[in-house]
Motif scaffolding. Structure first.
Motif, PDB file in Angstrom:
ATOM      1  N   LEU A 318      41.485  48.833  44.503  1.00 12.40           N
ATOM      2  CA  LEU A 318      40.796  47.777  45.276  1.00 12.40           C
ATOM      3  C   LEU A 318      40.439  46.617  44.272  1.00 12.40           C
ATOM      4  O   LEU A 318      40.003  47.008  43.047  1.00 12.40           O
ATOM      5  N   ILE A 319      40.649  45.332  44.938  1.00 10.29           N
ATOM      6  CA  ILE A 319      40.221  44.439  44.098  1.00 10.29           C
ATOM      7  C   ILE A 319      38.925  43.626  44.674  1.00 10.29           C
ATOM      8  O   ILE A 319      39.198  43.367  46.006  1.00 10.29           O
ATOM      9  N   ASP A 320      37.906  43.233  43.990  1.00 15.54           N
ATOM     10  CA  ASP A 320      37.283  42.216  44.629  1.00 15.54           C
ATOM     11  C   ASP A 320      36.596  41.232  43.308  1.00 15.54           C
ATOM     12  O   ASP A 320      36.852  41.534  42.177  1.00 15.54           O
ATOM     13  N   ILE A 321      35.810  40.154  43.464  1.00 16.42           N
ATOM     14  CA  ILE A 321      35.384  39.325  42.561  1.00 16.42           C
ATOM     15  C   ILE A 321      33.923  38.953  42.682  1.00 16.42           C
ATOM     16  O   ILE A 321      33.500  38.789  43.633  1.00 16.42           O
ATOM     17  N   ARG A 322      33.163  39.339  41.350  1.00 15.21           N
ATOM     18  CA  ARG A 322      31.837  39.035  41.158  1.00 15.21           C
ATOM     19  C   ARG A 322      31.676  37.440  40.670  1.00 15.21           C
ATOM     20  O   ARG A 322      32.235  37.246  39.869  1.00 15.21           O
TER      21      ARG A 322
END
Length: 456
Positions: A318-322
């Motif tokens: 999974l990928i997300d961006i802070r």
């Protein structure tokens, strides 16, 4: 010297005298109309004391001599380091600024006296010195008398613990709501209010309150996953019919702790619990069975239920961006940094604390979208994060001051961004230094401290 209307840059020289005196160069005395024998009140943070003026024809034009007996905080202000000297009144001198970071506790472990934010604290202290400011770390865990305050400050390469004055600005980094609302937390922040000391990151904001604030903003609603409180049994039940997968998040959760992912089947529910080594999967024969089993947890901690967005993955990770938003020297929101977080294969969260890996955003997205699309998407992520921060401040600005938010944004398979959550005390492990450079958030945070301080 860099003269301004009521403020100038000076350097300090400590003199071995027993009287409370300040020695100024002749040029300085002429510039500010000072006469030997005049007395002035000298301030540093909340501390103040009267001193007699002396003049010296041999002193460097930007150097002020201070007797050791006058200033009680040995080592906090450093000789030959520039500081600002402000004149709020003709007979009042204020040296500074003095910035402070409030933390849970400090220890004698010199390698990491403040736990996970020790590196960040050192970076703040070193950069503060380069921008003509003093910096201290105030531990919540200390004995507090009526007026005493103790803290850590860098003396050379070593953190020193000792008496300090109340600062000009406080950066609140207490790490849990429980500690923030403790007796000592209330006492220190209460004294800051009494002394009219600005402090920011006023308090923790739990996830449901944050969701309600953002969902009230019409322009942000298309980027918010459908969300309901777990103690709304009927609403939760309807979610299990509407969505094939859901995330359950504790309203006070941090770093992926306590998160569950449930998969909704026709007549059963599968719940996945993350651990440090693997996912633990539990099957429930019905929603009633699941809800009655988890109800004590919902009551104890408070949970919200969120539709599971089909986020982009790389190799099943999974990928997300802070996106870290921080206020600037003009008090305006801006993006300090962005980092892509790539989780462990087949894990339900991407948090670095759960084994995730940090990667550069542009390199991550360029492998998933065409170059031009990536360029516009990154610009939009910046705009979305800044609008999110501004919206929260607009809703809460009258009750407290905020200087940073960590906005976690997921991107689905169609390239649509989703605001997964917002952290009012974002972890600094997602904002790591780039080799020997000062991280942008450090620069912006200290610029914002200066904006809040009494110095120009």
């Amino acid at each position: 010297m860099s003269f301004m209307a009521d403020q100038t840059l000076i350097r300090l020289r400590f003199i071995n005298e027993l009287t409370n005196t300040i020695t100024v160069p002749d040029r300085f005395a002429r510039e500010y109309g000072l006469i030997p024998g005049d007395d002035v009140t000298v301030r540093f943070g909340s501390w103040q004391k009267k001193a007699d003026i002396k003049t010296d024809s041999e002193s460097a034009p930007d150097t002020i001599g201070v007797s050791f007996s006058l200033f009680p905080f040995k080592g906090l202000l450093k000789a030959d380091t520039p500081y600002y000297l402000k004149f709020p009144k003709r007979d009042t001198w204020q040296i500074g600024p003095l910035f402070a970071m409030l933390v849970n506790e400090g220890t004698e472990d010199l390698s990491a006296p403040f736990g996970a934010i020790s590196t960040f604290a050192r970076e703040l202290a070193e950069y503060a010195s380069s921008v003509c400011a003093a910096f201290v770390v105030i531990p919540l865990k200390q004995r507090l008398e009526d007026s005493d305050l103790q803290g850590f400050y860098l003396k050379g390469e070593t953190w020193t613990f000792g008496e300090i004055p109340y600062p000009d600005v406080i950066y609140n980094r207490i790490s849990t709501p429980k500690k923030e609302s403790s007796k000592k937390g209330k006492l220190i922040l209460g004294k800051a209010r009494e002394k009219n000391i600005p402090f920011f990151n006023d308090r923790f904001i739990h996830k449901w309150e944050m969701h309600q604030i953002l969902s009230d903003q019409e322009t942000l609603r298309p980027y918010l996953p459908d969300t309901v409180l777990a103690n709304d049994r009927e609403g939760f039940f309807q979610f299990t019919k509407r969505y094939s997968q859901l995330y359950l998040k504790p309203v006070w959760g941090r770093e992926g702790n306590g998160i569950l992912r449930i998969t909704c089947h026709d007549h059963s529910i599968e719940a996945e619990y993350p651990s440090d080594t693997a996912e633990k999967s539990v099957h429930f024969r019905s929603f009633d069975h699941f809800y009655s089993t988890l109800l004590p947890r919902f009551k104890e901690k408070g949970y919200l239920v969120q539709e599971a967005i089909p986020l982009l993955t790389i190799n099943d990770c999974l990928i997300d961006i802070r996106v870290l938003t921080v206020k600037s020297e003009s008090g305006c929101w801006g993006v300090a940094s962005k980092i892509a977080r790539c989780g462990v294969k087949d894990r339900i969260v991407s948090n670095v604390a759960k084994g995730g890996e940090q990667k550069k955003v542009i390199e991550t997205l360029e492998g998933l979208f065409p170059e031009l699309h990536t360029f516009h998407l990154i610009r939009f992520l910046n705009e979305l994060a800044v609008e999110t921060a501004f919206t929260i401040e607009e809703a809460l600005g009258e009750t407290g001051c905020y200087g940073e938010f960590g906005v976690d944004i997921g991107i689905d398979c169609n390239g649509h961004p989703w605001i997964l959550e917002v952290n009012s005390k974002p972890s600094k492990s997602y904002d790591s230094p780039d080799q020997d450079k000062v991280r942008p958030s450090v620069k912006r945070l200290l610029s914002y401290c200066h904006y809040l301080s009494p110095f120009d």
